[in-house]
Motif scaffolding. Structure first.
Motif, PDB file in Angstrom:
ATOM      1  N   ILE A   7      40.963  44.221 -16.015  1.00  0.00           N
ATOM      2  CA  ILE A   7      40.219  45.405 -16.451  1.00  0.00           C
ATOM      3  C   ILE A   7      39.506  45.098 -17.761  1.00  0.00           C
ATOM      4  O   ILE A   7      38.329  45.396 -17.921  1.00  0.00           O
ATOM      5  N   THR A  50      36.390  52.724 -17.931  1.00  0.00           N
ATOM      6  CA  THR A  50      37.595  52.102 -18.465  1.00  0.00           C
ATOM      7  C   THR A  50      38.016  52.773 -19.764  1.00  0.00           C
ATOM      8  O   THR A  50      37.193  53.295 -20.520  1.00  0.00           O
ATOM      9  N   GLN A 127      41.312  51.729 -15.344  1.00  0.00           N
ATOM     10  CA  GLN A 127      39.950  51.803 -14.818  1.00  0.00           C
ATOM     11  C   GLN A 127      39.915  52.732 -13.619  1.00  0.00           C
ATOM     12  O   GLN A 127      40.634  52.530 -12.637  1.00  0.00           O
TER      13      GLN A 127
END
Length: 170
Positions: A7, A50, A127
């Motif tokens: 991520i 995110t 995310q």
């Protein structure tokens, strides 16, 4: 979750620059006291959906005396709760679900890969991978200690029927 597609790099985060401290987090999510599992949010990006935050683990955590005596290890379910609270914060901040409160709807593909103990900083990256307003959100998460992956998975958030609960006297 492929390890080759993280991520974000937890070492790239600037922990001195908070996006949200505890008061802003409390404004958006209801957890209080011993179940609060976020210290601060340090990164948000709407382009990639995110968010990253952390929980500083102390000797005063409610689970320290019993999990495990003499060798306190943060329970995996609490790591997942921290990830869910971060997802809930992001969902509420940007009204991604269109509800007053987000609840835990499920977990998928969860793996525990390391230990978390008092004195550690649990860094959480989340995310959003799916959002259906009024129905559910799905996100993937990764938790790190000292840059090493300790937990990963996917979680589902669902709207909590706050008005129905209030009408029932809860």
């Amino acid at each position: 979750m492929p390890a080759k597609d993280p991520i974000l790099d937890p070492n790239s985060l600037d922990f001195s620059q908070q996006v949200a401290g505890i008061e802003e987090i409390r404004r958006l999510i209801p957890q209080r006291g011993a179940i609060e599992q976020l210290t601060a949010v340090v990164y948000e990006c709407l382009e990639t959906n995110t968010v990253a935050g952390y929980k500083d683990i102390t000797e005063d955590e409610f689970w320290v005396p019993g999990h495990m005596p003499g060798m306190p290890l943060m329970p995996g379910v609490i790591m997942c709760e921290a990830a869910a609270q971060l997802a809930s914060y992001f969902t509420q901040r940007y009204d991604l679900l269109g509800c007053e409160m987000v609840g835990f709807g499920g977990l998928d593909e969860v793996r525990f890969r390391g230990t978390v103990v008092p004195g550690d900083r649990l860094v959480i990256a989340n995310q959003l991978i799916q959002a259906r307003k009024g129905r559910m959100i799905r996100s993937r998460f990764e938790c790190f200690v000292k840059g090493g992956l300790v937990c990963e998975g996917q979680l589902i958030g669902i709207p909590i029927p706050v008005e129905a609960l209030r009408a029932a006297g809860l």
